[in-house]
Design a protein around this motif. Structure first.
Motif, PDB file in Angstrom:
ATOM      1  N   ALA A 244      23.699  68.690  34.039  1.00 47.92           N
ATOM      2  CA  ALA A 244      25.131  68.967  33.927  1.00 47.92           C
ATOM      3  C   ALA A 244      25.689  69.789  35.093  1.00 47.92           C
ATOM      4  CB  ALA A 244      25.433  69.647  32.591  1.00 47.92           C
ATOM      5  N   PRO A 245      24.933  70.797  35.600  1.00 43.40           N
ATOM      6  CA  PRO A 245      25.504  71.591  36.691  1.00 43.40           C
ATOM      7  C   PRO A 245      25.816  70.770  37.941  1.00 43.40           C
ATOM      8  CG  PRO A 245      23.596  72.709  35.770  1.00 43.40           C
ATOM      9  CD  PRO A 245      23.641  71.351  35.160  1.00 43.40           C
ATOM     10  N   TYR A 246      25.184  69.620  38.091  1.00 46.02           N
ATOM     11  CA  TYR A 246      25.353  68.815  39.311  1.00 46.02           C
ATOM     12  C   TYR A 246      26.111  67.524  39.046  1.00 46.02           C
ATOM     13  CZ  TYR A 246      21.368  71.847  39.683  1.00 46.02           C
ATOM     14  OH  TYR A 246      20.555  72.922  39.601  1.00 46.02           O
ATOM     15  N   HIS A 247      26.421  67.270  37.803  1.00 48.03           N
ATOM     16  CA  HIS A 247      27.016  66.006  37.422  1.00 48.03           C
ATOM     17  C   HIS A 247      28.239  66.292  36.556  1.00 48.03           C
ATOM     18  CE1 HIS A 247      25.698  61.593  36.959  1.00 48.03           C
ATOM     19  NE2 HIS A 247      26.986  61.677  36.741  1.00 48.03           N
ATOM     20  N   ASP A 248      29.420  66.289  37.184  1.00 48.34           N
ATOM     21  CA  ASP A 248      30.632  66.693  36.478  1.00 48.34           C
ATOM     22  C   ASP A 248      30.868  65.901  35.199  1.00 48.34           C
ATOM     23  OD1 ASP A 248      30.974  68.475  38.487  1.00 48.34           O
ATOM     24  OD2 ASP A 248      32.526  67.347  39.545  1.00 48.34           O
ATOM     25  N   LEU A 249      30.653  64.596  35.270  1.00 42.83           N
ATOM     26  CA  LEU A 249      30.892  63.763  34.102  1.00 42.83           C
ATOM     27  C   LEU A 249      30.007  64.160  32.937  1.00 42.83           C
ATOM     28  CD1 LEU A 249      32.696  61.155  35.324  1.00 42.83           C
ATOM     29  CD2 LEU A 249      31.318  60.065  33.537  1.00 42.83           C
TER      30      LEU A 249
ATOM     31  N   CYS B 273      18.722  75.367  42.920  1.00 39.25           N
ATOM     32  CA  CYS B 273      20.010  75.674  42.308  1.00 39.25           C
ATOM     33  C   CYS B 273      21.115  74.771  42.848  1.00 39.25           C
ATOM     34  CB  CYS B 273      20.379  77.134  42.555  1.00 39.25           C
ATOM     35  SG  CYS B 273      19.227  78.273  41.782  1.00 39.25           S
ATOM     36  N   GLU B 274      21.019  74.440  44.133  1.00 40.02           N
ATOM     37  CA  GLU B 274      22.096  73.649  44.731  1.00 40.02           C
ATOM     38  C   GLU B 274      22.081  72.193  44.299  1.00 40.02           C
ATOM     39  OE1 GLU B 274      22.478  74.177  49.044  1.00 40.02           O
ATOM     40  OE2 GLU B 274      22.061  76.304  48.729  1.00 40.02           O
ATOM     41  N   HIS B 275      20.879  71.627  44.134  1.00 34.98           N
ATOM     42  CA  HIS B 275      20.817  70.188  43.891  1.00 34.98           C
ATOM     43  C   HIS B 275      20.030  69.778  42.660  1.00 34.98           C
ATOM     44  CE1 HIS B 275      21.369  70.808  48.298  1.00 34.98           C
ATOM     45  NE2 HIS B 275      22.355  69.967  48.094  1.00 34.98           N
ATOM     46  N   GLY B 276      19.376  70.719  41.981  1.00 39.12           N
ATOM     47  CA  GLY B 276      18.648  70.388  40.767  1.00 39.12           C
ATOM     48  C   GLY B 276      17.230  69.918  41.025  1.00 39.12           C
ATOM     49  N   TYR B 277      16.447  69.945  39.981  1.00 36.80           N
ATOM     50  CA  TYR B 277      15.020  69.614  40.097  1.00 36.80           C
ATOM     51  C   TYR B 277      14.800  68.188  40.571  1.00 36.80           C
ATOM     52  CZ  TYR B 277      10.069  69.362  38.888  1.00 36.80           C
ATOM     53  OH  TYR B 277       8.700  69.212  38.934  1.00 36.80           O
ATOM     54  N   ALA B 278      15.605  67.278  40.089  1.00 39.10           N
ATOM     55  CA  ALA B 278      15.422  65.862  40.427  1.00 39.10           C
ATOM     56  C   ALA B 278      15.585  65.618  41.925  1.00 39.10           C
ATOM     57  CB  ALA B 278      16.395  64.993  39.641  1.00 39.10           C
ATOM     58  N   SER B 279      16.376  66.442  42.582  1.00 32.91           N
ATOM     59  CA  SER B 279      16.608  66.274  44.022  1.00 32.91           C
ATOM     60  C   SER B 279      15.912  67.352  44.847  1.00 32.91           C
ATOM     61  CB  SER B 279      18.107  66.320  44.318  1.00 32.91           C
ATOM     62  OG  SER B 279      18.793  65.354  43.563  1.00 32.91           O
ATOM     63  N   LEU B 280      14.951  67.993  44.238  1.00 33.96           N
ATOM     64  CA  LEU B 280      14.247  69.072  44.935  1.00 33.96           C
ATOM     65  C   LEU B 280      13.135  68.478  45.804  1.00 33.96           C
ATOM     66  CD1 LEU B 280      13.956  72.188  45.212  1.00 33.96           C
ATOM     67  CD2 LEU B 280      12.218  72.061  43.441  1.00 33.96           C
ATOM     68  N   THR B 281      13.437  68.222  47.068  1.00 37.07           N
ATOM     69  CA  THR B 281      12.444  67.621  47.965  1.00 37.07           C
ATOM     70  C   THR B 281      11.935  68.663  48.960  1.00 37.07           C
ATOM     71  OG1 THR B 281      14.034  66.962  49.659  1.00 37.07           O
ATOM     72  CG2 THR B 281      13.701  65.444  47.823  1.00 37.07           C
TER      73      THR B 281
ATOM     74  N   VAL C  71      19.341  83.001  20.048  1.00 42.25           N
ATOM     75  CA  VAL C  71      20.736  83.086  20.494  1.00 42.25           C
ATOM     76  C   VAL C  71      20.798  83.227  22.013  1.00 42.25           C
ATOM     77  CG1 VAL C  71      22.820  84.496  20.460  1.00 42.25           C
ATOM     78  CG2 VAL C  71      21.645  83.979  18.326  1.00 42.25           C
ATOM     79  N   SER C  72      19.889  84.019  22.568  1.00 39.70           N
ATOM     80  CA  SER C  72      19.951  84.190  24.031  1.00 39.70           C
ATOM     81  C   SER C  72      19.510  82.905  24.724  1.00 39.70           C
ATOM     82  CB  SER C  72      19.114  85.390  24.466  1.00 39.70           C
ATOM     83  OG  SER C  72      17.744  85.082  24.467  1.00 39.70           O
ATOM     84  N   ASN C  73      18.555  82.183  24.128  1.00 45.84           N
ATOM     85  CA  ASN C  73      18.204  80.850  24.653  1.00 45.84           C
ATOM     86  C   ASN C  73      19.416  79.935  24.625  1.00 45.84           C
ATOM     87  OD1 ASN C  73      14.852  80.754  23.224  1.00 45.84           O
ATOM     88  ND2 ASN C  73      15.542  81.458  25.225  1.00 45.84           N
ATOM     89  N   GLY C  74      20.124  79.950  23.500  1.00 48.12           N
ATOM     90  CA  GLY C  74      21.300  79.096  23.368  1.00 48.12           C
ATOM     91  C   GLY C  74      22.385  79.483  24.355  1.00 48.12           C
ATOM     92  N   ALA C  75      22.603  80.790  24.495  1.00 51.68           N
ATOM     93  CA  ALA C  75      23.625  81.256  25.430  1.00 51.68           C
ATOM     94  C   ALA C  75      23.274  80.854  26.857  1.00 51.68           C
ATOM     95  CB  ALA C  75      23.754  82.782  25.326  1.00 51.68           C
ATOM     96  N   HIS C  76      22.003  80.932  27.160  1.00 53.69           N
ATOM     97  CA  HIS C  76      21.529  80.541  28.482  1.00 53.69           C
ATOM     98  C   HIS C  76      21.814  79.060  28.747  1.00 53.69           C
ATOM     99  CE1 HIS C  76      17.976  79.147  31.056  1.00 53.69           C
ATOM    100  NE2 HIS C  76      18.849  79.669  31.878  1.00 53.69           N
ATOM    101  N   ALA C  77      21.444  78.220  27.796  1.00 52.27           N
ATOM    102  CA  ALA C  77      21.667  76.777  27.944  1.00 52.27           C
ATOM    103  C   ALA C  77      23.154  76.486  28.103  1.00 52.27           C
ATOM    104  CB  ALA C  77      21.096  76.035  26.738  1.00 52.27           C
ATOM    105  N   ARG C  78      23.980  77.186  27.333  1.00 56.09           N
ATOM    106  CA  ARG C  78      25.428  76.958  27.393  1.00 56.09           C
ATOM    107  C   ARG C  78      25.995  77.417  28.721  1.00 56.09           C
ATOM    108  NH1 ARG C  78      27.753  76.050  22.434  1.00 56.09           N
ATOM    109  NH2 ARG C  78      29.724  76.932  23.123  1.00 56.09           N
ATOM    110  N   THR C  79      25.526  78.543  29.209  1.00 61.99           N
ATOM    111  CA  THR C  79      25.994  79.031  30.504  1.00 61.99           C
ATOM    112  C   THR C  79      25.745  77.992  31.586  1.00 61.99           C
ATOM    113  OG1 THR C  79      25.410  81.270  29.831  1.00 61.99           O
ATOM    114  CG2 THR C  79      25.817  80.910  32.165  1.00 61.99           C
ATOM    115  N   VAL C  80      24.537  77.440  31.584  1.00 68.74           N
ATOM    116  CA  VAL C  80      24.150  76.520  32.642  1.00 68.74           C
ATOM    117  C   VAL C  80      24.793  75.141  32.449  1.00 68.74           C
ATOM    118  CG1 VAL C  80      22.231  75.320  33.721  1.00 68.74           C
ATOM    119  CG2 VAL C  80      21.983  77.718  33.040  1.00 68.74           C
ATOM    120  N   ALA C  81      24.681  74.602  31.233  1.00 63.87           N
ATOM    121  CA  ALA C  81      25.100  73.218  31.011  1.00 63.87           C
ATOM    122  C   ALA C  81      26.610  73.083  30.872  1.00 63.87           C
ATOM    123  CB  ALA C  81      24.402  72.649  29.784  1.00 63.87           C
ATOM    124  N   LEU C  82      27.245  74.094  30.285  1.00 65.27           N
ATOM    125  CA  LEU C  82      28.681  74.000  30.040  1.00 65.27           C
ATOM    126  C   LEU C  82      29.486  74.857  31.019  1.00 65.27           C
ATOM    127  CD1 LEU C  82      28.644  74.302  26.125  1.00 65.27           C
ATOM    128  CD2 LEU C  82      28.437  72.236  27.525  1.00 65.27           C
ATOM    129  N   GLY C  83      28.805  75.727  31.741  1.00 61.46           N
ATOM    130  CA  GLY C  83      29.505  76.621  32.659  1.00 61.46           C
ATOM    131  C   GLY C  83      30.283  77.694  31.926  1.00 61.46           C
TER     132      GLY C  83
END
Lengths: 196, 196
Positions: free
Chosen positions: A107-112, B18-26, B156-168
DNA sequence: TGGTATTAACTAACCAGTCAGTCAAAATTC
DNA sequence: GAATTTTGACTGACTGGTTAGTTAATACCA
């Protein structure tokens, strides 16, 4: 119309994603999982991104359906909601949680992706808040801020989800703790039977 | 000893992740971030996996340090813990949360990652449970199951963490809700001042 | 026979990792 | 202490394999 092949490709995407993760989710692997060539997939989905978007649509739709409950009693509805969120998904739709987690991490890299998860989150919070509001109005729950409790419920379920996937933990205990906590907030034990 | 260059590579890994995500971590991206060639990185780390393991070590170590608190009063310690977990990390160590999330999502496919996160989780739950146990013994908190409350806090802190990252999303509101909930569980408002 | 669906074969870019060679600084030898 | 060798750190060019996506030919079915 949604062709049969498209659906099969989307399901193959789900299997490939759960088995090897987003980082290793290649068209080749999806094709192998769907027993066809990559070119066949590109016939139905122009790009990988288009396929992934369609897949996320499917995933969120299925998630929303799982949350549906047409009971009228707020206590029953809250119970059903908690069960739906915490009960491990049936073996048929295996890897469901893992797939969601993988996409959440993108999600952080994919707006949609992020926007869709935001919509889903808002919906979930509203569902819970509505249930609680109804329960308060009906005199079944104590007076509290429905939005606050809804945020707690969704955050705990987000946390339980992350723990299930990342740690391989069962969500049972978390379910119990949340029920106990809701008892403190609402003055009613969610796990208890509701006399019709 | 830990060479200066190794550290720089690990920090470059963090930035690239952080900039490009694990999938693009080359390796190439990490190398670019560290202003060197991929071969230079392979001189210090035989494989990408070795680098990633070293990176996770660093990440978890930093996380544990952030949680350290040498206060004696259980209420102060609980406050410090909650602040550490919910306060957005300083700009210097930016992307910290994102990096953790990315690696967490890899845990289902990477045994070593999962084991380390399990260790970290156990540690965190123990820290919280110890604080609560001390608080009960000292008569500051009401009688409750420390493990149960600790599970709630970490989830709750796990959930807050996921929300911070995934939802901003900002974690402020979740922090407040958790404080309110702990008030119900422990009979003490974590946010309130402690008279020395 | 004509549109739909699928394939084999391909491309260009990219991947992790290797290799031979460079260069400065440190160690060794005389 | 000067000449030589060794070492640590690094580079640019390369390898075999993989990536998403294209294209032309072909199978299938109405």
């Amino acid at each position: 119309m949604e062709s049969e092949t498209r659906r099969e490709i989307i399901e193959a995407t789900n299997r490939a994603l759960c088995e090897h993760g987003y980082a290793s989710l290649t068209m080749k692997r999806i094709a192998a999982e769907a027993s066809m060539t990559t070119a066949a997939i590109h016939y139905h989905f122009d790009t990988k991104e288009e396929l992934l978007n369609a897949f996320l649509d499917e995933l969120i739709e299925r998630f929303e359906q799982e949350l549906a409950c047409n009971a009228s009693d707020p206590r029953e509805r809250l119970n059903a909601y908690l069960d739906a969120v915490f009960t491990p998904p049936d073996p048929a739709s295996d890897g469901f949680s893992v797939a969601i987690m993988e996409l959440k991490a993108q999600a952080p890299y994919h707006d949609l992706f992020r926007e869709r998860f935001l919509d889903l989150d808002e919906l979930m919070r509203e569902v819970v808040a509505d249930i609680i509001e109804d329960g308060i109005q009906a005199g079944h729950f104590e007076e509290t801020d429905p939005d606050e409790v809804a945020r707690l419920v969704t955050t705990v379920s987000n946390g339980a989800h992350a723990r299930t996937v990342a740690l391989g933990e069962q969500a049972d205990e978390t379910h119990q703790v949340l029920e106990h906590t809701l008892e403190l907030h609402l003055g009613w034990k969610p796990g208890s039977e509701v006399i019709a």
